[in-house]
Enzyme design. Sequence first.
Site, PDB file in Angstrom:
ATOM      1  N   THR A 101      15.947 -64.715  -1.933  1.00 16.56           N
ATOM      2  CA  THR A 101      15.792 -65.388  -3.229  1.00 16.56           C
ATOM      3  C   THR A 101      14.952 -64.529  -4.181  1.00 16.56           C
ATOM      4  O   THR A 101      14.569 -64.969  -5.250  1.00 16.56           O
ATOM      5  CB  THR A 101      15.106 -66.765  -3.060  1.00 16.56           C
ATOM      6  N   LEU A 110      14.849 -58.518  -6.526  1.00 19.09           N
ATOM      7  CA  LEU A 110      15.693 -57.355  -6.241  1.00 19.09           C
ATOM      8  C   LEU A 110      17.079 -57.793  -5.765  1.00 19.09           C
ATOM      9  O   LEU A 110      18.102 -57.240  -6.180  1.00 19.09           O
ATOM     10  CB  LEU A 110      15.038 -56.463  -5.182  1.00 19.09           C
ATOM     11  N   ASP A 125      15.637 -45.004  -1.347  1.00 15.39           N
ATOM     12  CA  ASP A 125      15.024 -44.494  -2.564  1.00 15.39           C
ATOM     13  C   ASP A 125      16.172 -44.580  -3.560  1.00 15.39           C
ATOM     14  O   ASP A 125      17.114 -43.787  -3.491  1.00 15.39           O
ATOM     15  CB  ASP A 125      14.570 -43.042  -2.380  1.00 15.39           C
ATOM     16  N   HIS A 126      16.134 -45.555  -4.443  1.00 16.25           N
ATOM     17  CA  HIS A 126      17.356 -45.826  -5.211  1.00 16.25           C
ATOM     18  C   HIS A 126      17.762 -44.657  -6.110  1.00 16.25           C
ATOM     19  O   HIS A 126      18.905 -44.562  -6.512  1.00 16.25           O
ATOM     20  CB  HIS A 126      17.265 -47.152  -5.974  1.00 16.25           C
ATOM     21  N   LYS A 140      21.832 -42.739  -7.200  1.00 19.71           N
ATOM     22  CA  LYS A 140      22.404 -42.516  -8.533  1.00 19.71           C
ATOM     23  C   LYS A 140      23.489 -41.443  -8.441  1.00 19.71           C
ATOM     24  O   LYS A 140      23.268 -40.385  -7.843  1.00 19.71           O
ATOM     25  CB  LYS A 140      21.304 -42.089  -9.519  1.00 19.71           C
ATOM     26  N   GLU A 200      10.051 -43.946 -19.049  1.00 25.55           N
ATOM     27  CA  GLU A 200      10.471 -45.347 -19.180  1.00 25.55           C
ATOM     28  C   GLU A 200       9.821 -45.953 -20.411  1.00 25.55           C
ATOM     29  O   GLU A 200       8.704 -45.567 -20.774  1.00 25.55           O
ATOM     30  CB  GLU A 200      10.014 -46.139 -17.963  1.00 25.55           C
ATOM     31  N   ASP A 239       4.181 -44.987  -7.370  1.00 28.87           N
ATOM     32  CA  ASP A 239       5.351 -45.768  -7.767  1.00 28.87           C
ATOM     33  C   ASP A 239       6.580 -44.876  -8.015  1.00 28.87           C
ATOM     34  O   ASP A 239       7.695 -45.249  -7.685  1.00 28.87           O
ATOM     35  CB  ASP A 239       5.015 -46.562  -9.040  1.00 28.87           C
ATOM     36  N   HIS A 256      10.636 -40.999  -5.953  1.00 28.79           N
ATOM     37  CA  HIS A 256      11.775 -40.627  -6.807  1.00 28.79           C
ATOM     38  C   HIS A 256      11.689 -39.191  -7.336  1.00 28.79           C
ATOM     39  O   HIS A 256      12.656 -38.441  -7.299  1.00 28.79           O
ATOM     40  CB  HIS A 256      11.875 -41.566  -8.009  1.00 28.79           C
ATOM     41  N   LYS A 285      13.790 -44.279 -22.880  1.00 25.38           N
ATOM     42  CA  LYS A 285      14.150 -44.269 -21.460  1.00 25.38           C
ATOM     43  C   LYS A 285      15.015 -43.037 -21.230  1.00 25.38           C
ATOM     44  O   LYS A 285      16.088 -42.905 -21.835  1.00 25.38           O
ATOM     45  CB  LYS A 285      14.939 -45.544 -21.136  1.00 25.38           C
TER      46      LYS A 285
HETATM   47  C1  BG6 Z   1      11.133 -48.308  -9.314  1.00 24.18           C
HETATM   48  C2  BG6 Z   1       9.719 -48.418  -9.789  1.00 24.18           C
HETATM   49  O1  BG6 Z   1      11.182 -47.743  -8.043  1.00 24.18           O
HETATM   50  O2  BG6 Z   1      11.889 -47.502 -10.221  1.00 24.18           O
HETATM   51  C3  BG6 Z   1       9.666 -49.007 -11.183  1.00 24.18           C
HETATM   52  O3  BG6 Z   1       8.979 -49.241  -8.900  1.00 24.18           O
HETATM   53  C4  BG6 Z   1      10.553 -48.231 -12.120  1.00 24.18           C
HETATM   54  O4  BG6 Z   1       8.346 -49.033 -11.679  1.00 24.18           O
HETATM   55  C5  BG6 Z   1      11.943 -48.031 -11.535  1.00 24.18           C
HETATM   56  O5  BG6 Z   1      10.630 -48.950 -13.333  1.00 24.18           O
HETATM   57  C6  BG6 Z   1      12.751 -47.076 -12.388  1.00 24.18           C
HETATM   58  O6  BG6 Z   1      14.072 -47.043 -11.950  1.00 24.18           O
HETATM   59  P1  BG6 Z   1      15.258 -46.622 -12.915  1.00 24.18           P
HETATM   60  O7  BG6 Z   1      16.462 -46.614 -12.053  1.00 24.18           O
HETATM   61  O8  BG6 Z   1      15.304 -47.656 -14.009  1.00 24.18           O
HETATM   62  O9  BG6 Z   1      14.911 -45.284 -13.488  1.00 24.18           O
END
Ligand code: BG6
Length: 488
Positions: free
Chosen positions: A12, A15, A179-180, A184, A218, A237, A242, A347
Site C-alpha cells: 500500500t 513506491l 538501483d532504478h 533507465k 532535480e 541519496d 545512482h 530537471k
Molecule cells: C531516488 C532518490 O532514488 O531518485 C530521490 O531517493 C530522487 O531523492 C530520485 O528524487 C530521482 O530519480 P529520477 O528517476 O527522477 O531521476
Amino acid sequence: METATIVLFGATGDLAKRKIYPALYNLFVEQKLPQAFHIIGLGRRSLSDEAFQDSVAQSVARFSRREANDPELLNSFLSAFRYNVLDVGRKEDYAKLLQRIEQREQELAVQPNRMFYLSVAPEFFAAIAANIKESGLGSAAGWKRLLIEKPFGHNLQSARELNRQLSEAFSEDEIFRIDHYLGKPMVQKLGVLQQNNPVLDALWTSRYIANVQITANETVGVEERAAYYDRAGAVRDMFQNHMLQLLMMLAIHLPKNGTSEEVRLKKKRVMEALVPMSKHEVSGQVIRGQYAAGTVLGSSVPGYTSEPGIDALSVNDTFIAAKLQIDAPFWRGVPFYIRTGKRMKEKSTRIVVEFKAPLEQRAAAYEDNPAPNLLVFEMSPDEGITLQLNTRDPQREGEFKPIRLDFHSSREDLPEAYENLLHDAWLGNPTFFAHWDEVELSWQWVEPILQAFEENLVPLRLYPAGTYGPAESDALLAQDGYHWWFDA
Ligand code: BG6
C-alpha cells in the site's frame, strides 16, 4: 517464460502505487509477463482483495504509461492481485502467508517460484529476509529471488552488516538490488553504444577525451521525506548509488556480447580503479551545498532549513559536486565531474563527454578556436543522444559554428525503469542490478566524504533554489580549464 508468485511487501506504499503497479500493467499489456502471473500484496492494515484491486486500478489509471481504457484487459490484470495482512515482525503472519501462497500456486497451477519484493523501509529488510527463511517461504522446490530497494545501508559498516544478514537467507545470485537508474533505457545503452560503434570505440580513451561530466539535477526539494532525507543527504541519496552507477556504466569497456558476469566484473574494476581520497583531501575535490530560498520554475520556494520537518540548524547536503579520477589505462588523466542537487534550475540527467581540442601538432591548422566536440547522453527529461560537431558558417564569414546531430526518443515509446527491472528480475537476468561488490566499493569510496561532512571539514555552501548550485561547483571545473556544459 516461467511462472512465479510475486510477494510484495509494502503493497500500500507510495513506491508500489507510483512505480510498481504501473510497470506491471505495462508489462502485462505488452505480454511480457507469464499468463498465470499473480501477486500477493502485503501490508499492515487489513484490506479486502477487492479494495486492494481498486487501489491498484487507481494507480494504473494515474501513473501508467499505457492507457487503461480496455476494461476487459484491466480486469484480467487486476484479477491477478490478492492481499494479505502481514506484520513484518510476526512469525504467525508468515506461516499464514505460506499457506495462502501454496493455495494460489495450486489453484493457478503455478510453479513454486517466488519473487519477494521488499518495497519497505530498509530497517525491515533483515527481519523480513530472516522470517522468509524461517517460515519456509523461501524453501519451495522452485527458485526464490529477493528484490530490494535502496538505500542499501547507511554507510560502509551498516551496508556490510545488512549484506551479511541478507546472505543468511539468500545467496548473492538470488539478491536483486534495485538501483532504478540502471533500469533507465539510456543507461542500459551506454556500454553497448561504445562497444557496437567503432567510431566511438576508437575514441573512448584518454587520448581523445578531455573530461566527462555527469549531472543529475532535480527541481524538487526534500518533498515529504524530511526524516529520511535529513539523515541521508545528497551523498547517500543519489551519489553513492545512482551517480556512481552512471560513472561505472559510462567507463566500462565491454567485450562484444558481454555476459552479465562480465558487465559486473568490469564495473567492479572501474570502482577498484577509482582513486581514493582521505577525509582531509575531500575539501579540495568535493563541493557540499544546501539550497537556500529562491525561485524554481517560476514559484518561490523556502530554503532547506525552513522545510517542514527539517531542523533549522541542519547542515545536511542537498547538493554535491565532485571530481573523480579513474586510475586505469583508458581513463588515466581524464577527470570525471559529477554533480547532483535538489531545487536546481531544471530537471536534467545527462552525461557529457567532452573531447579534446585538436591534437597539438594539428593545432596550427586552426586559426580560431572551434568548440570542442561533445557527445551527450540524456536520460531525463527526454532521452536522447547528441553529437556536437563544428562546421563553418557561410553567413558569418566562415566562422566556426557548432552543429548538433540529434537523436531523441519520445517518452511514451520507452519502457519505464521499473518495467525493465521487473522484467529482468523475472527472467533472472542480474545485469542491471547492483552487485554487492559494487555497493561495497561505492560505500568504501564515499566513506571519507561522509566523515569529512560529519566533521565539518568541508564548508557548506548555500545556493539559491533555482540555480545550478554553489559557485564553487563551477570553480571546481574552472581550475582545470573547463566548465559545466548546458547551464543556461
Ligand atoms: C531516488 C532518490 O532514488 O531518485 C530521490 O531517493 C530522487 O531523492 C530520485 O528524487 C530521482 O530519480 P529520477 O528517476 O527522477 O531521476
